[in-house]
Write an enzyme that holds these catalytic residues in place. Structure first.
Site, mmCIF file in Angstrom:
data_model
loop_
_atom_site.group_PDB
_atom_site.id
_atom_site.type_symbol
_atom_site.label_atom_id
_atom_site.label_comp_id
_atom_site.label_asym_id
_atom_site.label_seq_id
_atom_site.Cartn_x
_atom_site.Cartn_y
_atom_site.Cartn_z
ATOM 1 N N ILE A 432 0.822 -1.215 0.000
ATOM 2 C CA ILE A 432 0.000 0.000 0.000
ATOM 3 C C ILE A 432 0.854 1.263 0.000
ATOM 4 O O ILE A 432 0.355 2.366 -0.180
ATOM 5 C CB ILE A 432 -0.983 -0.032 1.184
ATOM 6 N N HIS A 695 -2.191 -4.217 11.406
ATOM 7 C CA HIS A 695 -2.312 -3.499 12.681
ATOM 8 C C HIS A 695 -1.589 -4.181 13.827
ATOM 9 O O HIS A 695 -1.553 -3.657 14.922
ATOM 10 C CB HIS A 695 -3.780 -3.309 13.046
HETATM 11 N N1 GLN Z 1 0.175 5.043 1.288
HETATM 12 C C1 GLN Z 1 -0.125 5.165 2.674
HETATM 13 C C2 GLN Z 1 0.736 4.226 3.480
HETATM 14 O O1 GLN Z 1 1.029 3.185 3.017
HETATM 15 C C3 GLN Z 1 -1.573 4.865 2.939
HETATM 16 C C4 GLN Z 1 -1.923 5.029 4.385
HETATM 17 C C5 GLN Z 1 -3.405 5.018 4.651
HETATM 18 O O2 GLN Z 1 -4.156 4.421 3.956
HETATM 19 N N2 GLN Z 1 -3.833 5.665 5.667
HETATM 20 O O3 GLN Z 1 1.124 4.500 4.595
HETATM 21 ZN ZN ZN Z 2 -4.930 2.266 4.616
#
Ligand code: GLN
Ligand code: ZN
Length: 782
Positions: A432, A695
């Site tokens: 992500i 998490h």
């Molecule tokens: N690109 C961001 C990360 O990886 C996304 C964080 C989020 O979704 N809050 O930290």
């Molecule tokens: Zn996120």
């Protein structure tokens, strides 16, 4: 007499004293007595400020060691039985365990307080919940305030709001069934307050700003008939939106006064005034409790004078809601220039504004001529300042066409162009965006900010981190690598610092939950992007690998949502300005050869208005802002978006209308439940449902992820399915990150093999991981 009051005051302290004291207590470095002393000092100071400003009463009961809903549960004695605590003898240590969990029990859940960025502890109720009374902290604090010479107005979360916001553990059981038990508990509390000689009690029922079902509406009359007879005058406080739709109900309640939010819903004053019951106080919430702008006092007075003509002394003046949602004290800001500061007011300054309005109502405008002149001057300078108004931005916004908010071609055509060059395997893998923010990274950034590390050295240090992240991803075999976001402190602040129209405070902290505070940027002016923000980092990362490097940006809605937003133009206009700035960055990334670009929108859903009837308008402009940011590129450039822990079921058409080529979402904690909605809706583009929870440091085994992949394949065609974690990995350490990603890739290889061989994925039954409640220490700011 016109009573001036605040609905509540932030408890964290101007220097976040409460946070530091609470955390020292958790670490065992401070005793309960030492922590209590900090609480007393803060309450004493905040009450003194209210009195010195000229308010007629101080709010008591707004203080909480962790959260006001948790305090209310402790006051009522409605604690979850699973902890085995005695509410009447609850220690501070046990109180914190409710909010944070202990060795035997997970924490109580936490969720957003209406549409604010504050998170409350969700009461856990079942048929057996007793409301037999609990801690007497409220009464202690009342005595404390009185001993300091204050006129006290206790503040309580109302019984219906308390029930409405709680969750029930037992199935087939209606929260409203508990009304008969909770009302006597409130009645006892009110009677105790009456016995102490308390005159007014503020009882907060913000759910009246929601579109309530008939049974919840019907519950108000009997509840307040009972509470209205307890011997104190009740000020029923509503906030965050209009209550006009419930006006018949409210007018008939046996309460002595009603507070309404005239910042969020100014028009409700004119709607309510004609039918206002002659016997009721109207508390006018005209000073914004949720923002940092100084009020235009003349304009507010205009509104109040009209009400005063009708109501006379039955008109009170107040903050719109509790000041909990604003930072504490502007006086601490020693690095903002005088002009910018003249436009701002934090909680302490807002107390002064409330008092000025009261004095003007009682003694005429002349009595506060100097204050009004200063406010008028600030309003004039905000209306015309060149720092705020940038003609080029206005022109660009006005020139936006429909074509600017749509990709040139439909997803199918784009997908073909993207496949042609990306040549990704089936079930492509990615992350992500962020990788572990190590101590070294934070230390380098801090040294750079203090001027102790030269820019070239800082850049070299960050490049080394990027290289490390890219090498690790190459070794793991991720198909679409990222640069890791080492250079970013925070996903909004990082961009705000580089955009025109943003300012940053030193102490503009607001409580997010428990001891956690956030310091949102201030969007004070037209937003534009002077120079590229991320391009060099992404270009560097791409130079290290032959794989397609994914560029990472934060989307316009999230930047808006997690900032203090200017109040002199509609939010939608500010969102579009940010969108144009992000669009420029997207186009520059593409030109630099970065042709997979993710625009994160984790806050997209939380921008939804409280009333459903307002949702469509929001989704329209928020979706448009996202598309404006994403549509400046050619078909073959692949746009991703990411959202975390969102419930999408009710807004899927709007999510689809964002038209990202790929969306990654959080699904592992709900065991892919969320994904079913995507399947039913037949979400048209590509999806990466998170296959593991970031998490916790736990490393999920291969078969667990395989099981989730199999579930995902039941609803998403393999050609449109991506494999990724739930969210960014910045709060994790490298060892567990590498181990978890290695398992994710092993699971993906197995899934690909099964698909290639035409066999059904065999997964161990029942290997689902029972996720813990959201702890907030993840990459998600929400
Ligand atoms: N690109 C961001 C990360 O990886 C996304 C964080 C989020 O979704 N809050 O930290
Ligand atoms: Zn996120």
């Amino acid at each position: 007499m016109t009573i001036a009051h605040a609905l509540g005051f932030p408890r964290i302290g101007a220097q976040r004293e409460l946070k530091f004291a609470v955390e020292a207590f958790w670490r065992g470095e401070a005793s309960e007595a030492e922590l209590s002393a900090v609480g007393s000092t803060l309450r004493r100071r905040h009450w003194a400020w209210q009195k010195e400003a000229g308010l007629d009463v101080v709010a008591v009961g707004d203080f909480a060691w962790y959260d006001q809903m948790l305090n209310t549960a402790a006051l009522l004695g409605a604690l979850p039985g699973r902890f085995g605590f005695d509410a009447k003898a609850l220690s501070l240590k046990q109180y914190f365990e409710l909010g944070r969990g202990n060795a035997g029990q997970p924490a109580m859940e936490m969720t957003k307080w209406f549409d604010t960025n504050y998170h409350y502890i969700v009461p856990e109720l079942d048929a057996a919940t007793a409301f037999d009374g609990g801690v007497d902290w409220l009464f202690y604090e009342i005595d404390e305030a009185r001993s300091q010479g204050h006129a006290v107005k206790p503040v309580l979360v109302g019984p219906l709001t308390f029930l409405y916001l709680s969750k029930t553990k037992s199935a087939g059981f209606d929260k409203l069934d508990l009304v008969n038990k909770i009302v006597p508990a409130y009645r006892r509390i009110l009677e105790k307050l009456a016995a102490r000689g308390i005159e007014w009690v503020q009882i907060d029922e913000p759910i009246l700003a929601l579109e309530l079902s008939a049974d919840w509406q019907a519950a108000f009359a009997p509840v307040y008939r009972e509470l209205g007879a307890a011997g104190v005058k009740l000020l029923l406080a509503t906030y965050f939106d209009s209550v006009v739709e419930h006006s018949a109900l409210i007018n008939a309640l046996p309460v002595a006064g009603v507070h309404i939010d005239l910042v969020r819903a100014p028009a409700q004053l004119d709607a309510l005034l004609p039918g206002w019951p002659a016997d009721k106080i109207l508390s006018a919430g005209v000073i914004d409790g949720r923002n940092i702008w100084a009020a235009d006092l003349s304009a507010k007075l205009g509104q109040l004078e009209a009400a005063k003509a009708r109501l006379g002394d039955k008109l009170w003046v107040a903050s719109s809601c509790s000041l909990l949602h604003s930072p504490v004290d502007l006086d601490s800001e020693d690095q903002l220039d005088a002009e910018l500061k003249s436009w701002l007011a934090f909680a302490k300054q807002k107390l002064g504004e409330i008092a000025v309005l009261k004095r003007a109502l009682e003694s005429g405008r002349d009595a506060v001529a100097a204050e009004l002149a200063a406010s008028d001057a600030a309003a004039r300078s905000r209306a015309t300042s060149r720092r705020i108004h940038n003609a080029a931005v206005g022109t660009r916004l006005a020139g936006l066409s429909d074509a600017d908010s749509a990709r040139s071609n439909a997803y199918e055509q784009r997908a073909a162009a993207q496949r042609a060059w990306l040549k990704l395997p089936l079930l492509p893998t990615t992350t992500i965006g962020s990788f572990p923010q190590t101590k070294d990274i934070r230390a380098a950034r801090a040294a750079f900010k203090r001027g102790e590390l030269a820019e070239a050295n800082y850049v070299a240090a960050m490049q080394a981190e990027i290289r490390l992240a890219v090498e690790k991803q190459e070794a793991l075999g991720l198909d679409v690598p990222v640069h890791g976001e080492a250079e970013r402190n925070d996903m909004v602040e990082y961009f705000g610092e580089q955009l025109a129209g943003f300012a940053f405070t030193r102490f503009g902290w607001v409580q997010s939950y428990g001891s956690r505070c956030v310091k949102p940027p201030v969007i004070f002016g037209d937003v534009s992007r002077p120079t590229p923000m991320t391009v060099e980092w992404s270009r560097y990362a791409q130079s290290l690998t032959a794989k397609p490097m994914k560029g990472m940006l934060t989307g316009p809605v999230t930047i808006l949502q997690w900032s203090f937003v200017r109040d002199d133009q509609p939010r939608r206009d500010t969102a579009l300005q940010i969108a144009l700035a992000i669009r420029d960055e997207v186009v520059d990334l593409e030109a630099a050869g970065i042709k997979v670009i993710q625009i994160d929108e984790p806050a997209f859903r939380e921008g939804l208005p409280l009333k459903r009837s307002d949702w469509d308008a929001y989704l329209e402009w928020a979706g448009r802002a996202f598309r404006v940011s994403a549509s400046g590129v050619v078909d073959s450039t692949q746009i991703h978006t990411h959202m975390c822990y969102s419930e999408f079921n009710d807004i899927l058409p709007a999510i689809a209308a964002m038209d990202a080529d790929v969306i990654t979402i959080e699904t592992s904690r709900s065991d892919m439940e969320l994904l079913e909605a995507f399947g039913e809706f037949a979400y048209p583009n590509e999806i990466g449902p998170g296959v593991y929870d970031i998490h916790s440091p736990r490393v999920p085994p291969v078969d667990e992820m395989l099981r989730l992949i199999a579930k995902a394949l039941d609803v998403v065609p393999a050609e449109r399915l991506w494999i990724n974690p739930d969210c960014g990995l910045k709060t994790r350490g490298w060892p567990e990150t590498e181990a978890a990603l290695a398992n994710m890739l092993a699971a993906t290889r197995e899934a690909r093999a099964a698909i290639a061989e035409g066999r059904k994925l065999v997964v161990a039954a029942g290997s689902a991981y029972k996720a813990h409640a959201h702890s907030g220490d993840c990459g998600c700011n929400g």
